[in-house]
Enzyme design. Structure first.
Site: not given
Ligand code: PRP
Ligand code: URA
Length: 209
Positions: A104, A108, A200, A203
């Protein structure tokens, strides 16, 4: 929401709580993702068809059951889906594994594809797509479109945490796809992260932050 299956098994819910904890480190987080995916696969494969066979036990002939019909494929969405596929495949070791690389874009928030390699016979397989997070659903929608383009008709999507918005978007875009998840969180924040979520996932699995 008949296509949404929330896995409320206590083991899954307990592991999700541990994954949500910001103090859970990468090693433990990675193990939890894999174990949770394994437990979710148990539920997502509940309806696999069986056929009766005869097997000789050391004592007598037994009429017993084995899985029949189509074979399976897991398709992790890179990167974070890899952690789930590893757990899923321990339950279905004969499954083939495809890979879709989509991230992603941080600005944007649109899905950007950079890699795809799917089993050549994917059209003949029941496919389970894995990705721990379903936030805006942009990534899942694009990945499933790609898998359909390759001919697959039987597709399930398995994630650990979904947002309510993402579930609705995915169902609208691919109404034929059943969604398996451990929790549905109500909000997305200004960065389109799931709230409270778990941060995340990529991560945290790979220790990159
Ligand atoms: C995360 C996650 C999903 C996606 C979800 O991946 O693993 O793939 O975001 O967001 P969406 O539903 O709004 O599309 P990310 O893009 O961070 O890539 P990574 O796995 O490489 O870290
Ligand atoms: N991707 C993640 O890893 N986490 C979120 O909450 C949203 C997108």
């Amino acid at each position: 929401m008949t296509n949404l299956h929330i896995i409320d098994h206590p083991l899954v819910q307990h592991k999700i709580s541990l994954m949500r904890d910001k103090n859970t480190g990468s090693k433990e987080f990675r193990e939890l993702v894999s174990e949770t995916a394994m437990l979710m696969t148990y539920e997502a494969t509940r309806n696999l068809p069986l056929k009766e066979v005869e097997i000789e036990t050391p004592v007598a002939v037994a009429k017993t059951k084995v899985i029949s019909g189509r074979k399976m494929a897991f398709v992790p969405i890179l990167r974070a889906g890899l952690g789930m596929a590893e757990g899923a495949v321990t339950l279905v070791p004969a499954a083939k594994i495809g890979h879709i690389g989509i991230f992603r874009d941080p600005t944007t928030h649109k899905a950007v594809e950079y890699y795809a390699k799917l089993p050549v016979d994917i059209a003949e397989r029941d496919v389970i797509v894995t990705d721990p997070m379903l936030a805006t659903a942009g990534t899942a929608i694009a990945s499933i479109a790609k898998i359909k383009e390759a001919g697959a008709a039987s597709i399930k999507f398995m994630c650990i945490i979904a947002s309510r918005y993402g579930v609705e978007k995915l169902m609208a875009a691919h109404p034929d796809v059943e969604i398996y998840c451990g929790a549905v969180d109500e909000e997305l924040n200004e960065n389109l992260y799931i709230v409270p979520g778990l941060g995340d996932a990529g991560d945290r699995i790979f220790g990159t932050k």
